[in-house]
Design a protein around this motif. Structure first.
Motif, PDB file in Angstrom:
ATOM      1  N   ASP A 118      -8.010   3.555 -58.426  1.00 54.98           N
ATOM      2  CA  ASP A 118      -9.174   3.630 -59.839  1.00 54.98           C
ATOM      3  C   ASP A 118     -10.209   3.526 -58.331  1.00 54.98           C
ATOM      4  O   ASP A 118     -11.010   2.468 -58.541  1.00 54.98           O
ATOM      5  N   PRO A 122     -17.742   7.787 -60.579  1.00 53.13           N
ATOM      6  CA  PRO A 122     -19.471   7.798 -60.801  1.00 53.13           C
ATOM      7  C   PRO A 122     -19.587   8.468 -62.600  1.00 53.13           C
ATOM      8  O   PRO A 122     -18.319   8.904 -62.912  1.00 53.13           O
ATOM      9  N   HIS A 132     -22.648   3.377 -55.355  1.00 49.91           N
ATOM     10  CA  HIS A 132     -21.150   4.312 -55.193  1.00 49.91           C
ATOM     11  C   HIS A 132     -20.489   4.251 -53.683  1.00 49.91           C
ATOM     12  O   HIS A 132     -19.090   4.768 -54.203  1.00 49.91           O
ATOM     13  N   HIS A 158     -11.907   7.588 -61.775  1.00 49.23           N
ATOM     14  CA  HIS A 158     -11.885   7.566 -63.612  1.00 49.23           C
ATOM     15  C   HIS A 158     -13.476   7.953 -63.491  1.00 49.23           C
ATOM     16  O   HIS A 158     -14.313   7.221 -64.086  1.00 49.23           O
ATOM     17  N   GLU A 257     -13.476   9.830 -68.032  1.00 40.83           N
ATOM     18  CA  GLU A 257     -13.100   8.883 -69.389  1.00 40.83           C
ATOM     19  C   GLU A 257     -12.460  10.158 -70.610  1.00 40.83           C
ATOM     20  O   GLU A 257     -11.473   9.767 -71.241  1.00 40.83           O
ATOM     21  N   TYR A 310     -16.404   1.938 -74.211  1.00 37.12           N
ATOM     22  CA  TYR A 310     -15.705   2.128 -72.955  1.00 37.12           C
ATOM     23  C   TYR A 310     -14.413   1.446 -72.394  1.00 37.12           C
ATOM     24  O   TYR A 310     -13.090   1.765 -71.690  1.00 37.12           O
ATOM     25  N   ASP A 314     -10.061   2.251 -71.614  1.00 39.83           N
ATOM     26  CA  ASP A 314      -9.332   1.965 -70.287  1.00 39.83           C
ATOM     27  C   ASP A 314      -8.243   1.565 -70.203  1.00 39.83           C
ATOM     28  O   ASP A 314      -7.385   1.107 -69.748  1.00 39.83           O
ATOM     29  N   TYR A 332      -8.183  -1.803 -59.285  1.00 42.39           N
ATOM     30  CA  TYR A 332      -9.668  -0.956 -59.609  1.00 42.39           C
ATOM     31  C   TYR A 332     -11.044  -1.262 -58.904  1.00 42.39           C
ATOM     32  O   TYR A 332     -11.093  -2.252 -58.323  1.00 42.39           O
ATOM     33  N   VAL A 334     -14.101  -1.080 -57.894  1.00 42.41           N
ATOM     34  CA  VAL A 334     -15.235  -2.064 -59.599  1.00 42.41           C
ATOM     35  C   VAL A 334     -16.137  -2.718 -58.976  1.00 42.41           C
ATOM     36  O   VAL A 334     -15.726  -3.986 -59.014  1.00 42.41           O
ATOM     37  N   GLN A 338     -18.984  -6.170 -63.516  1.00 38.85           N
ATOM     38  CA  GLN A 338     -17.449  -5.620 -64.571  1.00 38.85           C
ATOM     39  C   GLN A 338     -17.186  -6.284 -64.366  1.00 38.85           C
ATOM     40  O   GLN A 338     -15.678  -6.068 -64.984  1.00 38.85           O
ATOM     41  N   PHE A 342     -13.525  -5.740 -67.349  1.00 39.02           N
ATOM     42  CA  PHE A 342     -11.702  -6.371 -66.650  1.00 39.02           C
ATOM     43  C   PHE A 342     -10.952  -7.322 -66.798  1.00 39.02           C
ATOM     44  O   PHE A 342      -9.353  -7.359 -67.008  1.00 39.02           O
TER      45      PHE A 342
HETATM   46  N1  ARG Z   1     -17.670   5.133 -64.592  1.00 40.63           N
HETATM   47  C1  ARG Z   1     -17.724   3.186 -64.400  1.00 40.63           C
HETATM   48  C2  ARG Z   1     -19.079   3.423 -63.642  1.00 40.63           C
HETATM   49  O1  ARG Z   1     -20.157   3.838 -62.836  1.00 40.63           O
HETATM   50  C3  ARG Z   1     -16.275   3.068 -63.277  1.00 40.63           C
HETATM   51  C4  ARG Z   1     -15.472   3.262 -63.727  1.00 40.63           C
HETATM   52  C5  ARG Z   1     -14.808   2.737 -62.980  1.00 40.63           C
HETATM   53  N2  ARG Z   1     -13.155   1.755 -63.879  1.00 40.63           N
HETATM   54  C6  ARG Z   1     -12.380   2.225 -65.010  1.00 40.63           C
HETATM   55  N3  ARG Z   1     -11.114   2.197 -65.391  1.00 40.63           N
HETATM   56  N4  ARG Z   1     -13.010   1.764 -65.735  1.00 40.63           N
HETATM   57  O2  ARG Z   1     -19.469   2.059 -64.064  1.00 40.63           O
END
Ligand code: ARG
Length: 568
Positions: A118, A122, A132, A158, A257, A310, A314, A332, A334, A338, A342
């Protein structure tokens, strides 16, 4: 084909068994080449366990070890390290074998996994910005490496296409939209209405509330809001596609999402029924009372107003990837902010009984030359597309100066490969948690640990072959005598040991640094050992060494998502 590391490790276990000792300790590439090429701390580990003298144990192991064909007689150093120095004949043979191996010695994993990566991910209605790049480039490299190692890899983008920002986008669309501007530059107009709404909402509670209502309506399936959402999402996706084309990034899925919308009520019901979630002050919440890290960090999965979060999507995503895509490993890629999110998602997945490998692969920030988060002069996030175009343009100028007569098409191709390669490599050559400074001069330099330096090493080899009048070397026998040859061949044999290491802690920088060292070894070889001017059979053998170097550079860079030009 076995690597030297594997061969020596095997000999070591045999020696330990013969000495009546348990099989402990690691055998690894030596940190300092002066004492040998590989080393093991087995004697020290055993000495500690048994309260004995490490050097005595080391001598006992050496009395029973047989590495004759591979290495010189091993030596004991320091507090009890055992060092191995490879024999030049063994190195030459290994290099010859590598020339006959498409995979350059890299073995497929003996325990292949079914992975989702994943990455990128964006958010719609916001431009993709320089931040990004890290997730995109890191995720792509990890996916490539995992695939090369024989894992079954699915790449999923994602996209954030259903967040709270849509309340604002829809309110802005209804109240602020300039249709002409939208037709001219859709993303700019979307960003403008989003920003302006955001600003107004921060100051004005009634607008804030109106945005919330638009979001609730969207989530409840309101037709007008749905159609606005769809238009905005499609416009953004078309823009992202341009950036991915420049970056040569491909996805198997782009399940944003929104893809999980229908599943959210079911997720909440299930978690309530199983007692994992509970109703608290009108919201549905998961508490993690027994989890030290999360004890005071509950996750809300349905808000008081009925909206989902969110986190909810997930959780649905985890279920889908495991149950529908039949994956056993979820990565992930990311950013570090975050981490808590997670932890919560993974804790919930474990409580649901999912027994899979869940990894958050975080990373640090990109800084401007002022060491602060990279921004434009007016304080905005720097659009990624602009950065990529500038990279290409800067290289294009240099190519124009150096090769005015080159066909335009080739110039375009070279500028893209080098420009994009430089941006990617600047990122991948850093440990992912390090905040690094974005510097054009540094990343485009032809010397130092940069993509252009590595690409240039490849190009130099290609030009040797052009001069030799041969496309490639077809020889797979290598003889080596000179120290620079031995060094280069040894380095080439390490490729197969380095690639799998990347996945231990998700560090493509290990591969990048290896390639840098390889290019250095090549340049040292090239300076010390004439290739085309040498007598046969040295000439053929050296050409073969060049060929192998080019292949490893090309494959290594390819695993990082970086292409090589034939000229530059
Ligand atoms: N769209 C989210 C962001 O820009 C990141 C998503 C990451 N992936 C996930 N499965 N939550 O912060």
């Amino acid at each position: 084909m076995e690597t030297f590391q594997e061969q020596l490790a095997q000999r070591l276990s045999q020696a330990l068994a013969k000495s009546g000792l348990p099989n402990v300790g690691e055998l690894s590439q030596a940190a300092d080449g002066r004492f040998g090429d590989y080393q093991t701390s087995a004697a020290m580990v055993l000495a500690k366990q048994r309260g004995e003298n490490p050097r005595q144990i080391a001598e006992k192991i050496l009395a029973n070890i047989d590495v004759d064909l591979i290495a010189e007689k091993p030596t004991v150093a320091g507090a009890g390290f055992i060092n191995f120095k490879l024999r030049p004949e063994a190195i030459a043979k290994q290099a010859g074998d590598l020339l006959g191996d498409e995979r350059l010695g890299v073995a497929r994993s003996t325990s292949p996994r079914k992975i989702v990566v994943d990455f990128g991910s964006p958010n719609v209605a916001k431009p993709m910005h320089i931040g990004h790049i890290r997730s995109t480039v890191l995720g792509d490299a990890l996916a490539r490496i995992a695939k090369f190692l024989g894992h079954d890899v699915v790449r999923d983008n994602h996209i954030g296409d259903w967040g709270t920002q849509f309340g604002m986008v829809i309110w802005g669309w209804k109240n602020l939209l300039d249709r002409q501007a939208l037709a001219r530059d859709p993303i700019a107009e979307l960003v403008r209405i989003y920003k302006e709404t955001n600003e107004r909402a921060t100051k004005d509670e009634t607008i804030r509330e109106a945005c919330r209502q638009e979001l609730v309506k969207l989530q409840a399936g309101d037709e007008e809001n749905f159609s606005i959402w769809k238009q905005a999402a499609d416009l953004s996706m078309a823009e992202f596609a341009k950036t991915y084309a420049l970056l040569d990034i491909h996805y198997d899925f782009q399940h944003g999402e929104s893809f999980y919308n229908d599943q959210l009520p079911g997720v909440v019901d299930r978690l309530l029924k199983s007692g994992i979630a509970e109703v608290s002050e009108g919201a549905v919440v998961v508490f993690f009372k027994d989890d030290v890290d999360l004890a005071d960090k509950p996750a809300i999965i349905r808000k008081k107003d009925g909206g989902f979060n969110y986190a909810t999507s997930d959780i649905a995503t985890v279920e889908y990837r495991i149950n529908e895509l039949k994956r056993d490993t979820l990565w992930y890629v990311v950013g570090a902010p975050q981490t808590l999110h997670f932890k919560q998602i993974f804790a919930i997945a474990r409580r649901e009984g999912f027994d899979v490998d869940l990894r958050h692969i975080p990373f640090g920030n990109i800084l401007g030359e002022d060491r602060k988060l990279m921004k434009t002069r007016s304080g905005e996030n720097v659009p990624l597309q602009d950065v990529l175009e500038e990279a290409i343009e800067r290289v294009r100028k240099i190519v124009d100066e150096k090769n005015p007569d080159m066909p335009n098409e080739e110039k375009i191709d070279i500028a893209r490969k080098i420009g994009i390669g430089a941006v990617k490599y600047a990122d991948l050559s850093q440990y992912r948690m390090t905040d690094y400074i974005f510097s054009w001069d540094r990343m485009l330099a032809l010397h130092g640990n940069t993509a252009p330096y590595l690409q240039n090493a490849y190009v130099r080899i290609r030009s040797i072959f052009r001069k030799a009048g041969a496309a490639r070397s077809t020889i797979d026998k290598i003889d080596i005598v000179e120290p620079a040859e031995i060094n280069l061949a040894k380095k080439l044999a390490q490729f197969a040991e380095i690639v799998p290491q990347v996945l231990n802690d998700f560090r493509p920088n290990i591969l990048a640094n290896y390639l840098f060292e390889l290019a250095n070894s090549f340049h040292a070889f090239y300076e010390a050992c004439p290739v085309l001017q040498s007598e046969e059979s040295t000439r053929t053998s050296r050409l073969a060494l060049c060929e192998l170097t080019a292949r490893v550079l090309q494959r290594g860079l390819n695993l990082l998502g970086i292409e090589v030009p034939e000229r530059m």
